[in-house]
Scaffold this motif. Structure first.
Motif, PDB file in Angstrom:
ATOM      1  N   MET A  34       3.511 -37.457 -47.498  1.00  0.00           N
ATOM      2  CA  MET A  34       3.984 -38.122 -48.319  1.00  0.00           C
ATOM      3  C   MET A  34       2.876 -38.279 -49.779  1.00  0.00           C
ATOM      4  SD  MET A  34       4.858 -41.699 -46.306  1.00  0.00           S
ATOM      5  CE  MET A  34       5.806 -42.567 -47.418  1.00  0.00           C
ATOM      6  N   SER A  35       3.247 -38.333 -50.725  1.00  0.00           N
ATOM      7  CA  SER A  35       2.452 -38.785 -52.023  1.00  0.00           C
ATOM      8  C   SER A  35       1.723 -39.993 -51.942  1.00  0.00           C
ATOM      9  CB  SER A  35       3.276 -38.486 -53.359  1.00  0.00           C
ATOM     10  OG  SER A  35       4.272 -39.535 -53.411  1.00  0.00           O
ATOM     11  N   LEU A  36       0.862 -40.362 -52.768  1.00  0.00           N
ATOM     12  CA  LEU A  36       0.350 -41.830 -52.732  1.00  0.00           C
ATOM     13  C   LEU A  36       1.358 -42.655 -53.208  1.00  0.00           C
ATOM     14  CD1 LEU A  36      -2.152 -43.283 -52.647  1.00  0.00           C
ATOM     15  CD2 LEU A  36      -2.783 -42.652 -54.895  1.00  0.00           C
ATOM     16  N   PRO A  37       2.188 -42.553 -54.183  1.00  0.00           N
ATOM     17  CA  PRO A  37       3.017 -43.303 -54.607  1.00  0.00           C
ATOM     18  C   PRO A  37       4.191 -43.783 -53.758  1.00  0.00           C
ATOM     19  CG  PRO A  37       2.935 -42.042 -56.525  1.00  0.00           C
ATOM     20  CD  PRO A  37       2.107 -41.263 -55.464  1.00  0.00           C
ATOM     21  N   ASP A  38       4.582 -42.676 -52.932  1.00  0.00           N
ATOM     22  CA  ASP A  38       5.667 -42.875 -51.630  1.00  0.00           C
ATOM     23  C   ASP A  38       4.886 -43.769 -50.696  1.00  0.00           C
ATOM     24  OD1 ASP A  38       7.615 -41.520 -52.952  1.00  0.00           O
ATOM     25  OD2 ASP A  38       7.259 -39.716 -52.050  1.00  0.00           O
ATOM     26  N   ALA A  39       3.409 -43.352 -50.249  1.00  0.00           N
ATOM     27  CA  ALA A  39       2.796 -44.064 -49.140  1.00  0.00           C
ATOM     28  C   ALA A  39       2.479 -45.514 -49.917  1.00  0.00           C
ATOM     29  CB  ALA A  39       1.622 -43.305 -48.964  1.00  0.00           C
ATOM     30  N   GLY A  40       2.481 -45.752 -51.057  1.00  0.00           N
ATOM     31  CA  GLY A  40       2.181 -47.109 -51.512  1.00  0.00           C
ATOM     32  C   GLY A  40       3.534 -47.913 -51.412  1.00  0.00           C
TER      33      GLY A  40
END
Length: 92
Positions: A34-40
């Protein structure tokens, strides 16, 4: 007195939640699941994608921690909002 307690406990819960989220999802982000924004998004909600990403790393997690519970941050936010209400009511 109640306002200070709510601010302190709310801030502590929010900080704990963000730390717990990071410990849970840093491997997911590091392995590019996952990307950081998606994990956010997983910080504030528990979607199927979040559950899938956690399951990919759960067996290799070094701390063997319990999976992040997104409602924890909302409890902290509610306490902080409660502190605003009690502080405003007292000042009125």
């Amino acid at each position: 007195m109640a306002t200070r307690f709510l601010v302190a406990s709310g801030a502590l819960i929010v900080l704990f939640s963000v730390g717990w989220w990071w410990v849970t999802y840093r491997d997911v982000i590091g392995y590019d699941y996952m990307s950081l924004p998606d994990a956010g998004v997983c910080l504030v909600s528990n979607t199927d994608i979040c559950q899938l990403a956690r399951s990919l790393c759960s067996s290799a997690h070094p701390l063997a921690i319990i999976a992040y519970w997104s409602a924890s941050i909302w409890i902290g936010v509610a306490a902080l909002c409660g502190s605003l209400v009690t502080g405003t009511a007292r000042n009125a």
